[in-house]
Design an enzyme around this catalytic site. Sequence first.
Site, PDB file in Angstrom:
ATOM      1  N   LYS A   1       0.891  -1.289   0.060  1.00 54.95           N
ATOM      2  CA  LYS A   1      -0.025  -0.037  -0.132  1.00 54.95           C
ATOM      3  C   LYS A   1       0.825   1.315   0.125  1.00 54.95           C
ATOM      4  CE  LYS A   1      -1.824   2.881   2.635  1.00 54.95           C
ATOM      5  NZ  LYS A   1      -1.497   4.145   1.651  1.00 54.95           N
TER       6      LYS A   1
ATOM      7  N   GLU B   1      -1.280   7.458  -0.477  1.00 53.24           N
ATOM      8  CA  GLU B   1      -2.137   7.521  -1.327  1.00 53.24           C
ATOM      9  C   GLU B   1      -2.079   9.104  -2.237  1.00 53.24           C
ATOM     10  OE1 GLU B   1      -2.144   7.511   1.843  1.00 53.24           O
ATOM     11  OE2 GLU B   1      -3.135   9.362   2.747  1.00 53.24           O
TER      12      GLU B   1
ATOM     13  N   GLY C   1       7.383   5.556   7.404  1.00 52.76           N
ATOM     14  CA  GLY C   1       6.184   6.868   7.588  1.00 52.76           C
ATOM     15  C   GLY C   1       6.705   7.517   8.700  1.00 52.76           C
ATOM     16  N   GLY C   2       5.564   8.179   9.083  1.00 48.41           N
ATOM     17  CA  GLY C   2       5.898   9.290  10.342  1.00 48.41           C
ATOM     18  C   GLY C   2       5.789   8.565  11.703  1.00 48.41           C
TER      19      GLY C   2
ATOM     20  N   THR D   1       2.216   7.825  13.024  1.00 43.54           N
ATOM     21  CA  THR D   1       1.486   6.593  12.504  1.00 43.54           C
ATOM     22  C   THR D   1       2.049   5.254  12.694  1.00 43.54           C
ATOM     23  OG1 THR D   1       0.946   8.233  10.732  1.00 43.54           O
ATOM     24  CG2 THR D   1       0.599   5.809   9.937  1.00 43.54           C
ATOM     25  N   GLY D   2       3.321   5.081  12.849  1.00 36.99           N
ATOM     26  CA  GLY D   2       4.198   4.132  13.295  1.00 36.99           C
ATOM     27  C   GLY D   2       3.747   3.773  14.459  1.00 36.99           C
TER      28      GLY D   2
ATOM     29  N   CYS E   1      14.088  11.178   5.307  1.00 36.95           N
ATOM     30  CA  CYS E   1      13.841  10.894   6.604  1.00 36.95           C
ATOM     31  C   CYS E   1      15.371  10.887   7.346  1.00 36.95           C
ATOM     32  CB  CYS E   1      13.473   9.395   6.746  1.00 36.95           C
ATOM     33  SG  CYS E   1      14.341   8.235   5.527  1.00 36.95           S
TER      34      CYS E   1
ATOM     35  N   GLU F   1      10.403  16.439  14.113  1.00 33.43           N
ATOM     36  CA  GLU F   1      10.680  16.438  12.641  1.00 33.43           C
ATOM     37  C   GLU F   1       9.612  17.567  11.996  1.00 33.43           C
ATOM     38  OE1 GLU F   1       9.487  12.607  10.635  1.00 33.43           O
ATOM     39  OE2 GLU F   1      11.708  12.493   9.793  1.00 33.43           O
TER      40      GLU F   1
HETATM   41  O1  TXE Z   1       2.700  10.075   7.005  1.00 33.80           O
HETATM   42  P1  TXE Z   1       2.314   8.662   7.473  1.00 33.80           P
HETATM   43  P2  TXE Z   1       2.330  11.614   6.640  1.00 33.80           P
HETATM   44  C1  TXE Z   1       7.013  11.761   8.583  1.00 33.80           C
HETATM   45  C2  TXE Z   1       6.944  13.351   8.570  1.00 33.80           C
HETATM   46  C3  TXE Z   1       5.857  13.921   7.983  1.00 33.80           C
HETATM   47  C4  TXE Z   1       4.900  13.070   8.815  1.00 33.80           C
HETATM   48  C5  TXE Z   1       3.391  12.814   8.479  1.00 33.80           C
HETATM   49  O2  TXE Z   1       7.579  13.851   9.426  1.00 33.80           O
HETATM   50  O3  TXE Z   1       5.620  15.282   8.231  1.00 33.80           O
HETATM   51  O4  TXE Z   1       5.586  11.795   8.857  1.00 33.80           O
HETATM   52  O5  TXE Z   1       3.536  12.394   6.922  1.00 33.80           O
HETATM   53  C6  TXE Z   1      -0.200   5.030   5.862  1.00 33.80           C
HETATM   54  N1  TXE Z   1      -2.251   2.335   9.392  1.00 33.80           N
HETATM   55  N2  TXE Z   1       7.057  11.093   7.498  1.00 33.80           N
HETATM   56  O6  TXE Z   1       1.063  11.961   7.402  1.00 33.80           O
HETATM   57  O7  TXE Z   1       0.715   8.999   7.669  1.00 33.80           O
HETATM   58  C7  TXE Z   1      -0.286   6.339   4.551  1.00 33.80           C
HETATM   59  O8  TXE Z   1      -1.172   6.113   3.771  1.00 33.80           O
HETATM   60  C8  TXE Z   1      -1.554   1.949   8.583  1.00 33.80           C
HETATM   61  C9  TXE Z   1       8.796  10.382   7.844  1.00 33.80           C
HETATM   62  O9  TXE Z   1       2.003  11.894   5.187  1.00 33.80           O
HETATM   63  O10 TXE Z   1       3.263   8.063   8.152  1.00 33.80           O
HETATM   64  C10 TXE Z   1       0.956   6.229   3.979  1.00 33.80           C
HETATM   65  O11 TXE Z   1       1.015   5.007   2.795  1.00 33.80           O
HETATM   66  N3  TXE Z   1      -1.112   2.985   7.700  1.00 33.80           N
HETATM   67  C11 TXE Z   1       8.738   9.329   6.708  1.00 33.80           C
HETATM   68  C12 TXE Z   1       2.142   5.942   5.107  1.00 33.80           C
HETATM   69  O12 TXE Z   1       1.155   5.422   6.009  1.00 33.80           O
HETATM   70  C13 TXE Z   1      -1.377   4.135   7.545  1.00 33.80           C
HETATM   71  C14 TXE Z   1       8.184   9.613   5.287  1.00 33.80           C
HETATM   72  C15 TXE Z   1       2.884   6.908   5.471  1.00 33.80           C
HETATM   73  O13 TXE Z   1       1.973   8.105   5.975  1.00 33.80           O
HETATM   74  C16 TXE Z   1      -2.314   4.763   8.592  1.00 33.80           C
HETATM   75  C17 TXE Z   1       6.968  10.285   5.411  1.00 33.80           C
HETATM   76  C18 TXE Z   1      -2.649   3.834   9.236  1.00 33.80           C
HETATM   77  N4  TXE Z   1      -3.464   4.133  10.724  1.00 33.80           N
HETATM   78  C19 TXE Z   1       6.518  11.045   6.332  1.00 33.80           C
HETATM   79  N5  TXE Z   1      -2.240   6.010   8.525  1.00 33.80           N
HETATM   80  C20 TXE Z   1      10.020   8.755   6.577  1.00 33.80           C
HETATM   81  N6  TXE Z   1      10.192   7.779   7.731  1.00 33.80           N
HETATM   82  O14 TXE Z   1      10.914   8.809   5.455  1.00 33.80           O
HETATM   83  C21 TXE Z   1      -1.417   6.519   7.321  1.00 33.80           C
HETATM   84  N7  TXE Z   1      -0.966   5.331   6.900  1.00 33.80           N
END
Ligand code: TXE
Length: 489
Positions: A174, A177, A227-228, A231-232, A283, A384
């Site tokens: 996935k 989006e 990801g963030g 969310t992690g 990141c 961050e």
């Molecule tokens: O990322 P999300 P967002 C950090 C960066 C950024 C913040 C938020 O600080 O400002 O995260 O970004 C999926 N269950 N990074 O909101 O939400 C989502 O659809 C399962 C660091 O855009 O973390 C996408 O596919 N999945 C980073 C993915 O998670 C879920 C890169 C990442 O989105 C979910 C990006 C859920 N409940 C942002 N909610 C890095 N580590 O490089 C969302 N997603």
Amino acid sequence: MPDLFIAGEWTAALDGRLREIRCPADGTLVGAVDEAGPEDASAAIAAARDAFDRGPWPRTPAAERGALLLRVAALLERDKAALARAESLDTGKRLVESEYDLDDIAACFRYFGALTASGGGGRIVDTGGAGTDSRVVYEPVGVCGLITPWNYPLLQAAWKVAPALGAGNAFVLKPSELTPHTAIGLIRLLAEAGLPDGVANLVLGAGPEAGVPLASDPRVDMVSFTGGLVTGRRVMAAAAATVKKVALELGGKNPNIVFADADFDTAVDYALTAVFLHSGQVCSAGARLLVQDELHDRFVDAVVAGARRIRLGGPFDPAARTGPLISAAHRDRVEAYVAAGLAEGAVLRCGGTRPADPALRDGFYYPPTVLDECGPGMSVVRDESFGPVLTVERFRTEDEAVALANDTVYGLAGAVWTQDGERAHRVAARLRAGTVWINDFHPYVPQAEWGGMKQSGFGRELGPSGLAEYQEAKHIWRNLAPRPQGWFS
Ligand code: TXE
């Protein structure tokens, strides 16, 4: 053609929803893709489960799995131009950067192809007795949920897809989006390379609907998430109910430590790329500049002068040196973050307001911004921003530099600049981060592990551990001459 890929078929979302994808550089419509809901995700998980439990892939010889990954690498090279263009349209990043990404993506498939094909096939254990045959074999984990973000969409998918396939797993991918198109392209290439139906499945859609099932469904054995941090944590909590294997890459707040004896021009040049590459949406961005007191004024002046010269523009503007932020919401977050820093006493040296250039009006641009005189308690130093914002702190001694560098919940990466080799190694050893650069910033190779300590996550991508992440070790013990043991007689 519909955009979800389930059990070897391109299929539309069950409820017929579509999502428009617009280029963050100017708002032009890139396309409309199917938007999966929980039922689509469930169907994709069922397909992966079936392919893993009954299909040929997990039982295919490692050499053949490796060969398929090598074919995918060749197909990525063939389609580099189209995929790079698609990546730039979804993300707004410069075309040349997407082209570099594509080279790295092909290299990732080549690395895991070779590693898989040369796979050891397990290990014989010396039990000390002639009457036993004891072996450890490495099996695929099963069905993997792969959730990826929008900053390096295809690269981050490749870091998961290549080792997951090499190890013999089935998966549901996935992507974010916001940036779905190159994931669609990759899945097409996997099918073209001959991957059996059901092994690779693709759902597009929002996290709460299409992502949550990958973390919570009992039919999924492992979830790998980039990801963030917030969310992690949710992904990890959702995975806890079914005790899934979890791998998390959650970003960082990476220190870039510059000692007074550093090569000045090189350290200034790299301090700029460290943080402003891809407008800070990296990141491992070097977003915290720690500079030795006696060098501070001259160094920060040079960094500010360099930051002012960085030209913003869209993917196909040859004069642009960096692009827009991914979305209006993300730009709002970065703006709020800078405002918080200023309220806490940071000194704005450059940037800090949206560009006035009318040519940039339709994109989500934010200029390279330097906040000086920051301190460890400030939110801009702790959180961050994932935007083009550099905070500057001063230090006097090596101990102070290390303490400031490690004063963060994150631990993804960091760098140290000095011409004193012993000091470089001492500092590198003391930094609590998964990657440390000495007199450099950002390089990585597929042969070396990538991942974080502390709240940057756990698990490793790339390198031999990147393959091991997708394997389970199984011990098989055979008694070669079974006789009654007589324990209870
Ligand atoms: O990322 P999300 P967002 C950090 C960066 C950024 C913040 C938020 O600080 O400002 O995260 O970004 C999926 N269950 N990074 O909101 O939400 C989502 O659809 C399962 C660091 O855009 O973390 C996408 O596919 N999945 C980073 C993915 O998670 C879920 C890169 C990442 O989105 C979910 C990006 C859920 N409940 C942002 N909610 C890095 N580590 O490089 C969302 N997603």
